[in-house]
Design a protein around this motif. Sequence first.
Motif, PDB file in Angstrom:
ATOM      1  N   LYS A   1      40.198  49.061  52.821  1.00 18.04           N
ATOM      2  CA  LYS A   1      41.430  49.252  52.047  1.00 18.04           C
ATOM      3  C   LYS A   1      41.182  50.204  50.883  1.00 18.04           C
ATOM      4  N   ILE A   2      40.018  50.073  50.256  1.00 18.39           N
ATOM      5  CA  ILE A   2      39.676  50.964  49.155  1.00 18.39           C
ATOM      6  C   ILE A   2      39.555  52.399  49.665  1.00 18.39           C
TER       7      ILE A   2
ATOM      8  N   LEU B   1      41.755  41.814  46.076  1.00 17.96           N
ATOM      9  CA  LEU B   1      41.705  40.932  47.241  1.00 17.96           C
ATOM     10  C   LEU B   1      40.327  40.317  47.434  1.00 17.96           C
ATOM     11  N   ALA B   2      39.322  40.926  46.776  1.00 18.51           N
ATOM     12  CA  ALA B   2      37.970  40.386  46.875  1.00 18.51           C
ATOM     13  C   ALA B   2      37.686  39.364  45.775  1.00 18.51           C
TER      14      ALA B   2
ATOM     15  N   ALA C   1      42.974  53.839  49.923  1.00 16.43           N
ATOM     16  CA  ALA C   1      43.497  54.254  48.624  1.00 16.43           C
ATOM     17  C   ALA C   1      42.817  55.544  48.169  1.00 16.43           C
TER      18      ALA C   1
ATOM     19  N   VAL D   1      29.417  45.971  54.307  1.00 14.84           N
ATOM     20  CA  VAL D   1      29.458  45.771  52.843  1.00 14.84           C
ATOM     21  C   VAL D   1      30.922  45.614  52.429  1.00 14.84           C
TER      22      VAL D   1
ATOM     23  N   VAL E   1      31.706  44.441  46.266  1.00 12.39           N
ATOM     24  CA  VAL E   1      32.645  45.446  45.776  1.00 12.39           C
ATOM     25  C   VAL E   1      32.489  45.622  44.252  1.00 12.39           C
TER      26      VAL E   1
ATOM     27  N   TRP F   1      36.871  44.622  55.367  1.00 17.50           N
ATOM     28  CA  TRP F   1      38.268  45.052  55.279  1.00 17.50           C
ATOM     29  C   TRP F   1      38.673  45.458  53.869  1.00 17.50           C
ATOM     30  N   ILE F   2      38.028  44.908  52.874  1.00 16.89           N
ATOM     31  CA  ILE F   2      38.417  45.295  51.513  1.00 16.89           C
ATOM     32  C   ILE F   2      37.943  46.706  51.190  1.00 16.89           C
ATOM     33  N   VAL F   3      36.717  47.035  51.570  1.00 15.74           N
ATOM     34  CA  VAL F   3      36.251  48.411  51.347  1.00 15.74           C
ATOM     35  C   VAL F   3      37.068  49.388  52.203  1.00 15.74           C
TER      36      VAL F   3
ATOM     37  N   ALA G   1      43.381  46.887  45.735  1.00 12.93           N
ATOM     38  CA  ALA G   1      42.610  46.523  46.930  1.00 12.93           C
ATOM     39  C   ALA G   1      41.433  45.627  46.542  1.00 12.93           C
ATOM     40  N   ALA G   2      40.759  45.978  45.447  1.00 17.18           N
ATOM     41  CA  ALA G   2      39.585  45.206  45.030  1.00 17.18           C
ATOM     42  C   ALA G   2      39.966  43.782  44.629  1.00 17.18           C
TER      43      ALA G   2
END
Lengths: 209, 209
Positions: free
Chosen positions: A146-147, B153-154, A150, A209, B41, A142-144, B150-151
Amino acid sequence: MSVLLDNQFRELPPDKSVDTKIFLDNVSHIPAFFDCLGSKVFSIIKSDINGNITKIRAVYLKDPAKYVTLQDILEAEREAHQAEWPKVGATLALMWLKRGLHFIQILLQSLADGERDENNPNLIRVNITKAYEQALKRYHGWIVQKIFNAALLAAPYRSNFLKALSKGEEVKEEECLANVRQFLVNYTPTVDAIYQMYTNLNAELDYTV
Amino acid sequence: MSVLLDNQFRELPPDKSVDTKIFLDNVSHIPAFFDCLGSKVFSIIKSDINGNITKIRAVYLKDPAKYVTLQDILEAEREAHQAEWPKVGATLALMWLKRGLHFIQILLQSLADGERDENNPNLIRVNITKAYEQALKRYHGWIVQKIFNAALLAAPYRSNFLKALSKGEEVKEEECLANVRQFLVNYTPTVDAIYQMYTNLNAELDYTV
Ligand SMILES: CCCCCCCCCCCCC/C=C/[C@@H](O)[C@H](CO[C@@H]1O[C@H](CO)[C@H](O)[C@H](OS(=O)(=O)O)[C@H]1O)NC(=O)CCCCCCCCCCC
Ligand SMILES: CCCCCCCCCCCCC/C=C/[C@@H](O)[C@H](CO[C@@H]1O[C@H](CO)[C@H](O)[C@H](OS(=O)(=O)O)[C@H]1O)NC(=O)CCCCCCCCCCC
Protein backbone atom coordinates in the motif's frame (compact mmCIF):
# COMPACT_ATOMS: atom_id res chain seq x y z
CA MET A 1 21.41 8.64 -12.87
CA SER A 2 23.15 10.37 -15.71
CA VAL A 3 25.90 9.09 -13.47
CA LEU A 4 24.35 5.67 -13.91
CA LEU A 5 24.47 5.73 -17.70
CA ASP A 6 28.02 7.08 -17.51
CA ASN A 7 29.09 4.09 -15.50
CA GLN A 8 28.81 1.11 -17.72
CA PHE A 9 29.01 -2.18 -15.84
CA ARG A 10 31.92 -4.47 -16.74
CA GLU A 11 31.39 -7.38 -19.13
CA LEU A 12 31.25 -10.67 -17.24
CA PRO A 13 33.94 -13.30 -17.74
CA PRO A 14 32.87 -16.63 -19.31
CA ASP A 15 32.38 -18.28 -15.89
CA LYS A 16 29.92 -15.47 -14.98
CA SER A 17 31.70 -14.75 -11.71
CA VAL A 18 31.23 -11.21 -10.46
CA ASP A 19 34.37 -9.41 -9.33
CA THR A 20 33.59 -7.86 -5.94
CA LYS A 21 35.67 -4.72 -6.28
CA ILE A 22 34.39 -3.85 -9.76
CA PHE A 23 30.83 -4.62 -8.71
CA LEU A 24 31.10 -2.32 -5.68
CA ASP A 25 32.54 0.45 -7.84
CA ASN A 26 29.72 0.06 -10.34
CA VAL A 27 26.84 -0.10 -7.86
CA SER A 28 28.15 2.86 -5.88
CA HIS A 29 26.56 5.02 -8.60
CA ILE A 30 23.16 3.36 -8.21
CA PRO A 31 21.78 5.27 -5.22
CA ALA A 32 21.93 8.47 -7.27
CA PHE A 33 19.37 6.83 -9.57
CA PHE A 34 16.72 7.44 -6.94
CA ASP A 35 17.41 11.16 -7.02
CA CYS A 36 16.26 11.00 -10.65
CA LEU A 37 12.84 10.03 -9.40
CA GLY A 38 12.65 13.58 -8.17
CA SER A 39 10.88 13.29 -4.82
CA LYS A 40 12.30 13.17 -1.32
CA VAL A 41 10.00 10.23 -0.70
CA PHE A 42 12.53 8.06 -2.53
CA SER A 43 15.43 9.04 -0.29
CA ILE A 44 14.22 6.28 2.05
CA ILE A 45 14.89 3.73 -0.67
CA LYS A 46 18.19 5.37 -1.46
CA SER A 47 19.35 4.89 2.14
CA ASP A 48 18.20 1.29 2.18
CA ILE A 49 20.27 0.53 -0.90
CA ASN A 50 23.20 2.58 0.39
CA GLY A 51 23.05 0.47 3.53
CA ASN A 52 23.27 -2.73 1.50
CA ILE A 53 26.30 -1.49 -0.41
CA THR A 54 28.03 -0.30 2.76
CA LYS A 55 27.53 -3.70 4.36
CA ILE A 56 28.94 -5.63 1.42
CA ARG A 57 31.88 -3.26 1.13
CA ALA A 58 32.67 -3.63 4.84
CA VAL A 59 32.91 -7.40 4.47
CA TYR A 60 35.02 -7.11 1.32
CA LEU A 61 37.47 -4.68 2.91
CA LYS A 62 38.12 -7.06 5.79
CA ASP A 63 39.99 -9.31 3.37
CA PRO A 64 40.00 -8.25 -0.29
CA ALA A 65 42.26 -11.14 -1.29
CA LYS A 66 39.80 -13.65 0.13
CA TYR A 67 36.67 -12.04 -1.30
CA VAL A 68 37.66 -11.57 -4.92
CA THR A 69 34.23 -12.58 -6.24
CA LEU A 70 30.77 -12.16 -4.74
CA GLN A 71 30.51 -15.93 -4.57
CA ASP A 72 33.60 -16.04 -2.34
CA ILE A 73 31.72 -13.87 0.15
CA LEU A 74 28.58 -16.00 0.15
CA GLU A 75 30.54 -19.22 0.56
CA ALA A 76 32.66 -17.83 3.39
CA GLU A 77 29.57 -16.57 5.20
CA ARG A 78 27.78 -19.90 4.73
CA GLU A 79 30.76 -21.55 6.39
CA ALA A 80 31.01 -18.98 9.18
CA HIS A 81 27.35 -18.60 10.09
CA GLN A 82 25.93 -22.08 9.49
CA ALA A 83 22.24 -22.19 10.46
CA GLU A 84 21.87 -18.41 10.57
CA TRP A 85 22.90 -18.18 6.91
CA PRO A 86 21.66 -16.86 4.46
CA LYS A 87 19.74 -14.31 6.55
CA VAL A 88 22.95 -12.66 7.66
CA GLY A 89 25.80 -10.34 6.72
CA ALA A 90 26.67 -9.44 3.14
CA THR A 91 24.62 -12.41 1.92
CA LEU A 92 21.46 -10.73 3.19
CA ALA A 93 22.53 -7.29 2.03
CA LEU A 94 23.19 -8.56 -1.51
CA MET A 95 19.94 -10.55 -1.49
CA TRP A 96 18.03 -7.28 -1.09
CA LEU A 97 20.37 -5.18 -3.19
CA LYS A 98 19.89 -7.47 -6.18
CA ARG A 99 16.13 -6.92 -5.91
CA GLY A 100 16.62 -3.18 -6.13
CA LEU A 101 18.97 -3.70 -9.08
CA HIS A 102 16.40 -5.97 -10.70
CA PHE A 103 13.71 -3.31 -10.18
CA ILE A 104 15.88 -0.78 -12.00
CA GLN A 105 16.67 -3.25 -14.76
CA ILE A 106 13.02 -3.99 -15.51
CA LEU A 107 12.05 -0.32 -15.31
CA LEU A 108 14.77 0.73 -17.78
CA GLN A 109 14.09 -2.23 -20.08
CA SER A 110 10.40 -1.43 -20.13
CA LEU A 111 11.15 2.18 -21.07
CA ALA A 112 13.66 1.07 -23.70
CA ASP A 113 11.02 -1.28 -25.14
CA GLY A 114 8.64 1.64 -25.51
CA GLU A 115 6.02 0.23 -23.16
CA ARG A 116 3.61 2.96 -22.16
CA ASP A 117 0.13 3.79 -21.04
CA GLU A 118 -1.45 5.18 -24.21
CA ASN A 119 -3.93 7.18 -22.18
CA ASN A 120 -1.16 8.80 -20.13
CA PRO A 121 1.84 8.74 -22.42
CA ASN A 122 3.85 11.05 -20.19
CA LEU A 123 3.55 8.89 -17.07
CA ILE A 124 5.87 6.02 -16.18
CA ARG A 125 3.58 4.39 -13.64
CA VAL A 126 2.98 1.34 -15.83
CA ASN A 127 6.72 0.84 -16.16
CA ILE A 128 7.35 1.29 -12.43
CA THR A 129 4.46 -0.98 -11.53
CA LYS A 130 5.73 -3.69 -13.86
CA ALA A 131 9.19 -3.47 -12.29
CA TYR A 132 7.70 -3.55 -8.81
CA GLU A 133 5.52 -6.57 -9.52
CA GLN A 134 8.36 -8.57 -10.99
CA ALA A 135 11.17 -7.61 -8.64
CA LEU A 136 9.78 -6.71 -5.24
CA LYS A 137 6.08 -7.10 -4.59
CA ARG A 138 6.28 -10.70 -3.42
CA TYR A 139 8.75 -9.68 -0.70
CA HIS A 140 6.49 -6.95 0.66
CA GLY A 141 3.57 -7.47 3.01
CA TRP A 142 0.29 -5.78 2.15
CA ILE A 143 1.04 -2.64 4.12
CA VAL A 144 4.32 -1.97 2.33
CA GLN A 145 2.49 -2.70 -0.92
CA LYS A 146 0.00 0.00 0.00
CA ILE A 147 2.88 2.34 0.79
CA PHE A 148 4.32 1.56 -2.65
CA ASN A 149 0.99 2.54 -4.21
CA ALA A 150 1.06 5.85 -2.39
CA ALA A 151 4.72 6.45 -3.28
CA LEU A 152 3.95 5.73 -6.93
CA LEU A 153 2.04 9.00 -7.00
CA ALA A 154 5.37 10.75 -6.48
CA ALA A 155 6.82 9.21 -9.64
CA PRO A 156 8.15 11.76 -12.14
CA TYR A 157 6.78 12.43 -15.59
CA ARG A 158 8.39 10.41 -18.33
CA SER A 159 9.92 13.50 -19.94
CA ASN A 160 11.45 14.69 -16.67
CA PHE A 161 12.78 11.24 -15.89
CA LEU A 162 14.45 10.90 -19.29
CA LYS A 163 15.88 14.39 -18.91
CA ALA A 164 17.31 13.50 -15.50
CA LEU A 165 18.78 10.34 -17.01
CA SER A 166 20.60 12.60 -19.45
CA LYS A 167 22.17 14.82 -16.79
CA GLY A 168 19.45 17.39 -17.17
CA GLU A 169 20.42 18.06 -20.78
CA GLU A 170 17.69 18.28 -23.39
CA VAL A 171 18.56 15.27 -25.49
CA LYS A 172 16.23 13.60 -27.92
CA GLU A 173 14.19 10.82 -26.41
CA GLU A 174 15.65 8.32 -28.86
CA GLU A 175 19.18 9.28 -27.90
CA CYS A 176 18.45 8.84 -24.23
CA LEU A 177 16.82 5.46 -24.80
CA ALA A 178 19.83 4.39 -26.86
CA ASN A 179 21.99 5.18 -23.82
CA VAL A 180 19.67 3.16 -21.62
CA ARG A 181 19.94 0.18 -23.99
CA GLN A 182 23.72 0.51 -24.01
CA PHE A 183 23.77 0.57 -20.21
CA LEU A 184 21.65 -2.57 -20.03
CA VAL A 185 24.06 -4.58 -22.23
CA ASN A 186 26.31 -5.47 -19.29
CA TYR A 187 24.01 -4.52 -16.44
CA THR A 188 21.37 -7.16 -17.15
CA PRO A 189 23.78 -10.13 -17.34
CA THR A 190 25.38 -8.99 -14.07
CA VAL A 191 22.04 -8.91 -12.27
CA ASP A 192 21.12 -12.25 -13.84
CA ALA A 193 24.40 -13.80 -12.70
CA ILE A 194 23.77 -12.73 -9.11
CA TYR A 195 20.28 -14.21 -9.18
CA GLN A 196 21.69 -17.43 -10.66
CA MET A 197 24.29 -17.55 -7.89
CA TYR A 198 21.58 -17.25 -5.21
CA THR A 199 19.69 -20.09 -6.85
CA ASN A 200 22.79 -22.27 -7.19
CA LEU A 201 23.83 -21.76 -3.58
CA ASN A 202 20.25 -22.09 -2.37
CA ALA A 203 20.67 -18.71 -0.72
CA GLU A 204 17.37 -17.09 -1.70
CA LEU A 205 14.75 -16.36 0.96
CA ASP A 206 11.15 -15.34 0.42
CA TYR A 207 10.13 -13.80 3.73
CA THR A 208 8.22 -10.52 3.48
CA VAL A 209 8.83 -7.17 5.17
CA MET B 1 9.33 1.54 25.22
CA SER B 2 9.22 -0.08 28.56
CA VAL B 3 12.67 1.43 28.33
CA LEU B 4 10.92 4.70 27.75
CA LEU B 5 8.81 4.57 30.89
CA ASP B 6 11.88 3.45 32.85
CA ASN B 7 13.73 6.57 31.80
CA GLN B 8 11.99 9.47 33.39
CA PHE B 9 13.00 12.82 31.91
CA ARG B 10 14.65 15.28 34.30
CA GLU B 11 12.63 18.08 35.86
CA LEU B 12 13.38 21.42 34.18
CA PRO B 13 15.09 24.21 36.12
CA PRO B 14 13.04 27.40 36.71
CA ASP B 15 14.53 29.11 33.62
CA LYS B 16 13.27 26.18 31.48
CA SER B 17 16.68 25.67 29.90
CA VAL B 18 17.29 22.13 28.67
CA ASP B 19 20.61 20.58 29.63
CA THR B 20 22.07 19.07 26.46
CA LYS B 21 23.78 16.05 28.01
CA ILE B 22 20.78 15.03 30.09
CA PHE B 23 18.45 15.57 27.15
CA LEU B 24 20.61 13.38 24.89
CA ASP B 25 20.71 10.65 27.54
CA ASN B 26 16.94 10.78 27.91
CA VAL B 27 16.05 10.80 24.21
CA SER B 28 18.49 8.00 23.42
CA HIS B 29 15.77 5.66 24.72
CA ILE B 30 13.13 7.09 22.41
CA PRO B 31 13.91 5.19 19.20
CA ALA B 32 13.04 1.93 21.00
CA PHE B 33 9.52 3.34 21.35
CA PHE B 34 8.95 2.63 17.67
CA ASP B 35 9.73 -1.04 18.21
CA CYS B 36 6.66 -1.04 20.48
CA LEU B 37 4.56 -0.28 17.46
CA GLY B 38 5.39 -3.80 16.43
CA SER B 39 5.88 -3.54 12.66
CA LYS B 40 9.08 -3.24 10.65
CA VAL B 41 7.36 -0.44 8.75
CA PHE B 42 8.20 1.83 11.67
CA SER B 43 11.91 1.12 11.56
CA ILE B 44 12.11 3.85 8.91
CA ILE B 45 10.88 6.36 11.44
CA LYS B 46 13.19 4.94 14.04
CA SER B 47 16.21 5.60 11.81
CA ASP B 48 15.04 9.11 11.02
CA ILE B 49 14.85 9.92 14.73
CA ASN B 50 18.13 8.13 15.42
CA GLY B 51 19.69 10.30 12.77
CA ASN B 52 18.45 13.45 14.48
CA ILE B 53 19.88 12.37 17.83
CA THR B 54 23.22 11.40 16.29
CA LYS B 55 23.49 14.78 14.63
CA ILE B 56 22.77 16.73 17.81
CA ARG B 57 25.17 14.56 19.81
CA ALA B 58 27.94 15.09 17.26
CA VAL B 59 27.65 18.85 17.63
CA TYR B 60 27.52 18.62 21.42
CA LEU B 61 30.62 16.42 21.61
CA LYS B 62 32.65 18.91 19.61
CA ASP B 63 32.58 21.23 22.62
CA PRO B 64 30.53 20.06 25.62
CA ALA B 65 31.54 23.08 27.70
CA LYS B 66 30.21 25.45 25.06
CA TYR B 67 26.97 23.59 24.42
CA VAL B 68 25.69 23.09 27.96
CA THR B 69 22.08 23.82 26.98
CA LEU B 70 20.19 23.20 23.75
CA GLN B 71 19.79 26.95 23.39
CA ASP B 72 23.60 27.33 23.40
CA ILE B 73 23.69 25.11 20.31
CA LEU B 74 21.01 27.02 18.44
CA GLU B 75 22.59 30.37 19.18
CA ALA B 76 26.06 29.20 18.16
CA GLU B 77 24.71 27.79 14.91
CA ARG B 78 22.74 30.96 14.18
CA GLU B 79 26.01 32.88 14.55
CA ALA B 80 28.03 30.41 12.48
CA HIS B 81 25.62 29.80 9.61
CA GLN B 82 23.88 33.18 9.22
CA ALA B 83 21.44 33.05 6.27
CA GLU B 84 21.47 29.26 6.02
CA TRP B 85 20.19 29.00 9.59
CA PRO B 86 17.85 27.54 10.88
CA LYS B 87 17.72 24.90 8.10
CA VAL B 88 21.08 23.51 9.11
CA GLY B 89 22.99 21.36 11.60
CA ALA B 90 21.67 20.43 15.00
CA THR B 91 19.09 23.21 14.75
CA LEU B 92 17.40 21.35 11.89
CA ALA B 93 17.82 17.96 13.54
CA LEU B 94 16.21 19.18 16.76
CA MET B 95 13.45 20.94 14.80
CA TRP B 96 12.37 17.55 13.43
CA LEU B 97 13.18 15.56 16.54
CA LYS B 98 10.89 17.74 18.63
CA ARG B 99 8.03 16.94 16.22
CA GLY B 100 8.58 13.23 16.75
CA LEU B 101 8.72 13.84 20.52
CA HIS B 102 5.53 15.88 20.29
CA PHE B 103 3.86 13.06 18.33
CA ILE B 104 4.72 10.62 21.14
CA GLN B 105 3.56 13.06 23.79
CA ILE B 106 0.14 13.54 22.25
CA LEU B 107 -0.27 9.83 21.59
CA LEU B 108 0.56 8.90 25.18
CA GLN B 109 -1.54 11.74 26.61
CA SER B 110 -4.50 10.69 24.52
CA LEU B 111 -4.20 7.12 25.79
CA ALA B 112 -3.79 8.34 29.37
CA ASP B 113 -6.91 10.46 28.94
CA GLY B 114 -8.86 7.38 27.92
CA GLU B 115 -9.71 8.66 24.45
CA ARG B 116 -10.87 5.81 22.28
CA ASP B 117 -12.96 4.77 19.34
CA GLU B 118 -16.01 3.22 21.01
CA ASN B 119 -16.67 1.09 17.94
CA ASN B 120 -13.12 -0.28 17.95
CA PRO B 121 -12.04 -0.09 21.56
CA ASN B 122 -8.93 -2.20 20.97
CA LEU B 123 -7.52 0.02 18.23
CA ILE B 124 -5.31 3.05 18.81
CA ARG B 125 -5.79 4.58 15.37
CA VAL B 126 -7.78 7.53 16.75
CA ASN B 127 -4.99 8.29 19.18
CA ILE B 128 -2.26 7.98 16.54
CA THR B 129 -4.24 10.07 14.07
CA LYS B 130 -4.77 12.79 16.65
CA ALA B 131 -1.04 12.85 17.40
CA TYR B 132 -0.21 12.92 13.69
CA GLU B 133 -2.60 15.75 12.95
CA GLN B 134 -1.32 17.91 15.76
CA ALA B 135 2.40 17.21 15.51
CA LEU B 136 3.32 16.30 11.96
CA LYS B 137 0.69 16.44 9.26
CA ARG B 138 1.28 20.09 8.36
CA TYR B 139 4.94 19.32 7.63
CA HIS B 140 4.10 16.48 5.25
CA GLY B 141 3.08 16.84 1.62
CA TRP B 142 0.06 14.91 0.41
CA ILE B 143 2.05 11.87 -0.66
CA VAL B 144 3.71 11.39 2.73
CA GLN B 145 0.25 11.92 4.27
CA LYS B 146 -1.03 9.07 2.12
CA ILE B 147 1.93 6.96 3.21
CA PHE B 148 1.02 7.75 6.82
CA ASN B 149 -2.52 6.51 6.17
CA ALA B 150 -1.16 3.26 4.81
CA ALA B 151 1.32 2.90 7.67
CA LEU B 152 -1.49 3.46 10.16
CA LEU B 153 -2.85 0.07 9.18
CA ALA B 154 0.27 -1.44 10.73
CA ALA B 155 -0.52 0.12 14.12
CA PRO B 156 -0.73 -2.40 16.98
CA TYR B 157 -3.78 -3.25 18.99
CA ARG B 158 -4.22 -1.19 22.11
CA SER B 159 -3.72 -4.21 24.38
CA ASN B 160 -0.48 -5.22 22.64
CA PHE B 161 0.80 -1.68 22.72
CA LEU B 162 0.15 -1.30 26.43
CA LYS B 163 1.77 -4.66 27.03
CA ALA B 164 4.86 -3.61 25.08
CA LEU B 165 4.94 -0.39 27.13
CA SER B 166 5.13 -2.60 30.20
CA LYS B 167 8.13 -4.64 29.01
CA GLY B 168 5.86 -7.38 27.77
CA GLU B 169 4.59 -8.08 31.27
CA GLU B 170 0.88 -8.57 31.80
CA VAL B 171 0.16 -5.56 33.97
CA LYS B 172 -3.27 -4.11 34.56
CA GLU B 173 -4.22 -1.43 32.08
CA GLU B 174 -4.65 1.10 34.85
CA GLU B 175 -1.16 0.42 36.16
CA CYS B 176 0.35 0.90 32.74
CA LEU B 177 -1.55 4.14 32.19
CA ALA B 178 -0.40 5.35 35.60
CA ASN B 179 3.19 4.80 34.41
CA VAL B 180 2.46 6.71 31.24
CA ARG B 181 1.08 9.63 33.25
CA GLN B 182 4.13 9.55 35.48
CA PHE B 183 6.40 9.60 32.44
CA LEU B 184 4.58 12.60 30.99
CA VAL B 185 5.08 14.70 34.14
CA ASN B 186 8.55 15.82 33.07
CA TYR B 187 8.44 14.80 29.42
CA THR B 188 5.68 17.22 28.41
CA PRO B 189 7.32 20.35 29.91
CA THR B 190 10.61 19.42 28.22
CA VAL B 191 8.95 19.15 24.81
CA ASP B 192 7.05 22.38 25.48
CA ALA B 193 10.26 24.17 26.45
CA ILE B 194 11.93 23.16 23.19
CA TYR B 195 8.95 24.41 21.17
CA GLN B 196 9.00 27.66 23.13
CA MET B 197 12.72 28.05 22.40
CA TYR B 198 12.11 27.64 18.65
CA THR B 199 9.42 30.29 18.83
CA ASN B 200 11.56 32.68 20.88
CA LEU B 201 14.56 32.32 18.58
CA ASN B 202 12.34 32.45 15.49
CA ALA B 203 13.89 29.13 14.46
CA GLU B 204 10.76 27.27 13.35
CA LEU B 205 10.26 26.44 9.67
CA ASP B 206 7.12 25.16 8.01
CA TYR B 207 8.35 23.63 4.76
CA THR B 208 6.90 20.21 3.91
CA VAL B 209 8.61 16.97 2.96
C1 LIG C 1 4.85 9.77 9.13
C2 LIG C 1 4.48 8.78 8.14
C3 LIG C 1 5.47 7.71 8.19
C4 LIG C 1 4.96 6.40 7.86
C5 LIG C 1 6.01 5.37 7.86
C6 LIG C 1 6.50 5.10 6.51
C7 LIG C 1 7.31 3.87 6.44
C8 LIG C 1 7.68 3.54 5.04
C9 LIG C 1 8.28 2.19 4.89
C10 LIG C 1 8.33 1.77 3.44
C11 LIG C 1 9.41 0.81 3.09
C12 LIG C 1 10.50 1.49 2.31
C13 LIG C 1 11.28 0.55 1.49
C14 LIG C 1 12.25 -0.25 2.32
C15 LIG C 1 11.98 -1.54 2.51
C16 LIG C 1 12.92 -2.44 3.26
O1 LIG C 1 12.31 -2.84 4.46
C17 LIG C 1 13.18 -3.67 2.42
C18 LIG C 1 13.97 -4.69 3.23
O2 LIG C 1 15.19 -4.14 3.63
C19 LIG C 1 16.18 -5.09 4.00
O3 LIG C 1 15.77 -5.69 5.22
C20 LIG C 1 16.76 -6.64 5.69
C21 LIG C 1 16.21 -7.30 6.93
O4 LIG C 1 15.04 -8.00 6.64
C22 LIG C 1 18.07 -5.96 5.97
O5 LIG C 1 17.90 -5.01 7.00
C23 LIG C 1 18.56 -5.26 4.71
O6 LIG C 1 19.67 -4.45 4.99
S1 LIG C 1 21.11 -5.06 5.27
O7 LIG C 1 22.02 -4.39 4.31
O8 LIG C 1 21.44 -4.68 6.62
O9 LIG C 1 21.10 -6.49 5.09
C24 LIG C 1 17.49 -4.33 4.17
O10 LIG C 1 17.90 -3.83 2.92
N1 LIG C 1 13.95 -3.27 1.28
C25 LIG C 1 13.41 -3.27 0.03
O11 LIG C 1 12.28 -3.65 -0.19
C26 LIG C 1 14.32 -2.82 -1.09
C27 LIG C 1 13.67 -1.69 -1.84
C28 LIG C 1 14.42 -1.50 -3.13
C29 LIG C 1 14.04 -0.32 -3.95
C30 LIG C 1 12.73 -0.41 -4.55
C31 LIG C 1 12.45 0.65 -5.54
C32 LIG C 1 11.00 1.03 -5.44
C33 LIG C 1 10.70 2.30 -6.12
C34 LIG C 1 9.30 2.72 -5.86
C35 LIG C 1 8.87 3.79 -6.76
C36 LIG C 1 7.46 4.17 -6.52
C1 LIG D 1 8.85 -0.08 -2.26
C2 LIG D 1 7.92 0.87 -1.68
C3 LIG D 1 8.67 2.00 -1.18
C4 LIG D 1 7.98 3.26 -1.23
C5 LIG D 1 8.77 4.37 -0.65
C6 LIG D 1 8.36 4.63 0.73
C7 LIG D 1 8.89 5.92 1.24
C8 LIG D 1 8.35 6.22 2.59
C9 LIG D 1 8.65 7.63 3.03
C10 LIG D 1 7.81 8.01 4.23
C11 LIG D 1 8.41 9.03 5.13
C12 LIG D 1 8.90 8.41 6.40
C13 LIG D 1 9.00 9.36 7.51
C14 LIG D 1 10.20 10.25 7.40
C15 LIG D 1 10.01 11.54 7.07
C16 LIG D 1 11.15 12.52 6.99
O1 LIG D 1 11.33 12.89 5.65
C17 LIG D 1 10.77 13.73 7.80
C18 LIG D 1 11.80 14.84 7.59
O2 LIG D 1 13.07 14.39 8.00
C19 LIG D 1 14.00 15.39 8.25
O3 LIG D 1 14.35 16.01 7.02
C20 LIG D 1 15.35 17.04 7.19
C21 LIG D 1 15.60 17.70 5.86
O4 LIG D 1 14.43 18.29 5.41
C22 LIG D 1 16.63 16.46 7.76
O5 LIG D 1 17.16 15.51 6.85
C23 LIG D 1 16.34 15.76 9.06
O6 LIG D 1 17.46 15.04 9.48
S1 LIG D 1 18.71 15.75 10.12
O7 LIG D 1 18.94 15.11 11.42
O8 LIG D 1 19.80 15.42 9.21
O9 LIG D 1 18.51 17.15 10.22
C24 LIG D 1 15.23 14.74 8.89
O10 LIG D 1 14.85 14.22 10.15
N1 LIG D 1 10.74 13.37 9.20
C25 LIG D 1 9.60 13.29 9.89
O11 LIG D 1 8.53 13.58 9.39
C26 LIG D 1 9.70 12.86 11.33
C27 LIG D 1 8.82 11.68 11.60
C28 LIG D 1 8.68 11.50 13.09
C29 LIG D 1 7.98 10.29 13.55
C30 LIG D 1 6.56 10.24 13.25
C31 LIG D 1 5.84 9.15 13.91
C32 LIG D 1 4.74 8.68 12.98
C33 LIG D 1 4.20 7.38 13.39
C34 LIG D 1 3.25 6.87 12.36
C35 LIG D 1 2.46 5.75 12.85
C36 LIG D 1 1.47 5.27 11.83
